[in-house]
Design an enzyme around this catalytic site. Structure first.
Site, short mmCIF file in Angstrom:
data_model
loop_
_atom_site.label_atom_id
_atom_site.label_comp_id
_atom_site.label_asym_id
_atom_site.label_seq_id
_atom_site.Cartn_x
_atom_site.Cartn_y
_atom_site.Cartn_z
N ASP A 1 0.84 -1.20 0.00
CA ASP A 1 0.00 0.00 0.00
C ASP A 1 0.87 1.25 0.00
O ASP A 1 1.56 1.55 0.97
CB ASP A 1 -0.88 0.00 1.26
CG ASP A 1 -1.81 1.20 1.29
OD1 ASP A 1 -2.93 1.09 0.75
OD2 ASP A 1 -1.44 2.25 1.85
N TYR B 1 2.91 9.79 -0.32
CA TYR B 1 3.96 9.24 0.56
C TYR B 1 5.35 9.51 -0.02
O TYR B 1 6.36 9.24 0.64
CB TYR B 1 3.79 7.72 0.78
CG TYR B 1 2.49 7.30 1.43
CD1 TYR B 1 1.62 8.23 2.01
CD2 TYR B 1 2.12 5.96 1.48
CE1 TYR B 1 0.43 7.84 2.59
CE2 TYR B 1 0.93 5.56 2.07
CZ TYR B 1 0.09 6.49 2.61
OH TYR B 1 -1.08 6.09 3.18
N LYS C 1 -2.65 5.84 -4.38
CA LYS C 1 -3.78 6.73 -4.04
C LYS C 1 -3.65 8.07 -4.74
O LYS C 1 -2.53 8.60 -4.90
CB LYS C 1 -3.85 6.96 -2.52
CG LYS C 1 -3.79 5.69 -1.71
CD LYS C 1 -4.10 5.90 -0.24
CE LYS C 1 -3.79 4.64 0.55
NZ LYS C 1 -2.37 4.50 0.91
N HIS D 1 -7.65 9.41 -2.09
CA HIS D 1 -7.02 9.39 -0.76
C HIS D 1 -7.93 9.96 0.33
O HIS D 1 -7.99 9.43 1.43
CB HIS D 1 -5.69 10.14 -0.83
CG HIS D 1 -4.69 9.70 0.19
ND1 HIS D 1 -3.34 9.71 -0.03
CD2 HIS D 1 -4.84 9.22 1.46
CE1 HIS D 1 -2.70 9.26 1.04
NE2 HIS D 1 -3.59 8.96 1.95
N1 LIG Z 1 -5.75 6.18 3.52
C1 LIG Z 1 -5.30 6.94 4.50
O1 LIG Z 1 -5.77 8.06 4.71
C2 LIG Z 1 -4.17 6.43 5.35
C3 LIG Z 1 -3.80 7.12 6.51
C4 LIG Z 1 -2.77 6.61 7.30
C5 LIG Z 1 -2.14 5.42 6.93
N2 LIG Z 1 -2.49 4.76 5.76
C6 LIG Z 1 -1.83 3.49 5.36
O2 LIG Z 1 -1.98 2.56 6.41
C7 LIG Z 1 -0.69 2.04 6.74
C8 LIG Z 1 -0.64 1.60 8.20
O3 LIG Z 1 -0.95 2.66 9.09
P1 LIG Z 1 0.16 3.39 9.98
O4 LIG Z 1 1.49 3.26 9.34
O5 LIG Z 1 -0.38 4.75 10.25
O6 LIG Z 1 0.09 2.64 11.39
P2 LIG Z 1 0.20 1.11 11.91
O7 LIG Z 1 0.45 0.17 10.80
O8 LIG Z 1 -0.97 0.91 12.80
O9 LIG Z 1 1.48 1.18 12.87
C9 LIG Z 1 2.78 1.37 12.36
C10 LIG Z 1 3.71 1.56 13.58
O10 LIG Z 1 3.63 0.41 14.41
C11 LIG Z 1 4.92 -0.17 14.59
N3 LIG Z 1 4.72 -1.63 14.54
C12 LIG Z 1 4.46 -2.39 13.44
N4 LIG Z 1 4.31 -3.68 13.77
C13 LIG Z 1 4.46 -3.75 15.14
C14 LIG Z 1 4.41 -4.83 16.06
N5 LIG Z 1 4.18 -6.08 15.66
N6 LIG Z 1 4.62 -4.53 17.38
C15 LIG Z 1 4.87 -3.27 17.79
N7 LIG Z 1 4.92 -2.20 16.94
C16 LIG Z 1 4.71 -2.45 15.61
C17 LIG Z 1 5.75 0.35 13.44
O11 LIG Z 1 7.11 0.48 13.84
P3 LIG Z 1 8.31 -0.27 13.02
O12 LIG Z 1 8.23 0.22 11.60
O13 LIG Z 1 9.54 0.19 13.75
O14 LIG Z 1 8.06 -1.73 13.16
C18 LIG Z 1 5.14 1.73 13.20
O15 LIG Z 1 5.69 2.69 14.08
C19 LIG Z 1 0.25 3.19 6.41
O16 LIG Z 1 1.61 2.81 6.38
C20 LIG Z 1 -0.32 3.61 5.09
O17 LIG Z 1 0.08 2.71 4.06
C21 LIG Z 1 -3.51 5.26 4.99
#
Ligand SMILES: NC(=O)c1ccc[n+]([C@@H]2O[C@H](COP(=O)([O-])OP(=O)(O)OC[C@H]3O[C@@H](n4cnc5c(N)ncnc54)[C@H](OP(=O)(O)O)[C@@H]3O)[C@@H](O)[C@H]2O)c1
Length: 278
Positions: free
Chosen positions: A45, A50, A75, A108
């Site tokens: 994704d 980004y 997106k 997005h």
């Molecule tokens: N459409 C939208 O508006 C929108 C908005 C926000 C995000 N997104 C997408 O959604 C994806 C995921 O959301 P997100 O990146 O905001 O948050 P997330 O996936 O909920 O959390 C990512 C964070 O959690 C840590 N992490 C990952 N696996 C872990 C585990 N098993 N144990 C402990 N910590 C862990 C990662 O650190 P490390 O990297 O150090 O492991 C990182 O700091 C984004 O990357 C993006 O692609 C879309």
């Protein structure tokens, strides 16, 4: 065994879990994404905004898998909602990725104050007809936004990607999307990491299955029929997040994870009605 799939409303298949790539940029980002593909991630994704479509494409080439084994999502940014800009934006995303087609392209944010998301949706429908994109969808759309684009084009999004985690279970949004045949993906499925591990309810469910808190939460998404896209730059946590297809939460586990309050009362979904992201 590969990641199980869902069938989308347009007939295409989507993996039940993917890799988020927000903040995975530069050479370290490319290596992390290539590593994830080697570990078994098939859904990647990314987004125009980004600023990493280039390294996502490089990681795909580095991993060396046949293109058809991957499901690549990007997106459309808010500043490209006008029809002609939207078409060029999709072409630009493909050029940056070095791909001939995207598996999924999403609006997005609806950016309602700009009033252009119907125009953007019409452009994505055309891009799908041209074969630039196999499936099309949206992010952060409320039911009224879904209804407007469906009424204008007769085409329902295949996917709506929304913020979802145990602090924000979004039951009403899940029902609204399901009734329109739209699959939900969860962004920030781990509430951006860490914090959930300190919640006793999550820790208890995880321990009862011999799994980590992150695995329990990701399994809760999957058994809710939602596709989580956790981001991790770390190979150990990437592997941990993928190892969620060999256990089953009980109905009691499911309701425990879906119904605990945010102790700090700080979690609010950014309102798609007023949020503007360009
Ligand atoms: N459409 C939208 O508006 C929108 C908005 C926000 C995000 N997104 C997408 O959604 C994806 C995921 O959301 P997100 O990146 O905001 O948050 P997330 O996936 O909920 O959390 C990512 C964070 O959690 C840590 N992490 C990952 N696996 C872990 C585990 N098993 N144990 C402990 N910590 C862990 C990662 O650190 P490390 O990297 O150090 O492991 C990182 O700091 C984004 O990357 C993006 O692609 C879309």
């Amino acid at each position: 065994m590969g990641t199980p799939t869902h069938r989308l409303n347009d007939g295409n298949l989507i993996p039940q879990l993917g890799l988020g790539t927000y903040l995975l940029t530069g050479q370290a980002g490319r290596d992390a994404i290539a590593q994830a593909i080697r570990l078994g991630y098939r859904l990647i994704d990314t987004a125009f905004n980004y600023e990493n479509e280039g390294v996502v494409g490089a990681a795909i080439r580095q991993a060396g898998l046949p293109r058809e084994e991957l499901f690549v999502t990007s997106k459309l940014p808010g500043r490209h909602h006008r029809h002609d800009l939207a078409v060029k934006s999709v072409e630009e995303s493909l050029a940056r990725l070095g791909l001939d087609y995207l598996d999924l392209h999403l609006i997005h944010w609806p950016n309602p104050p700009l009033g252009l998301y119907v125009e953007a949706w019409q452009a994505l429908v055309e891009c799908r007809e041209r074969g630039l994109v196999r499936s099309i969808g949206v992010c952060n759309f409320l039911p009224e936004h879904l209804d407007r684009i469906i009424a204008a084009t007769g085409v329902a999004p295949a996917v709506n990607q929304i913020q979802r985690h145990p602090y924000l279970p979004q039951d009403d949004q899940l029902a609204a999307n399901a009734s329109r045949g739209v699959l939900v993906e969860a962004w920030s499925p781990l509430y951006r990491g860490g914090v959930l591990a300190d919640v006793p309810a999550v820790a208890a469910v995880a321990a009862s299955h011999g799994k980590t808190p992150a695995q329990a939460v990701l399994r809760w998404h999957i058994q809710s029929g939602v596709v989580p896209i956790p981001k991790s730059a770390d190979p150990r946590r990437q592997a941990e997040n993928l190892a969620v297809f060999d256990f089953e939460l009980t109905p009691e586990d499911m309701s425990a994870l879906g119904s605990f309050p945010d102790p700090a009362k700080t979690v609010v979904a950014e309102s798609p009605e007023v949020h503007v992201e360009l």
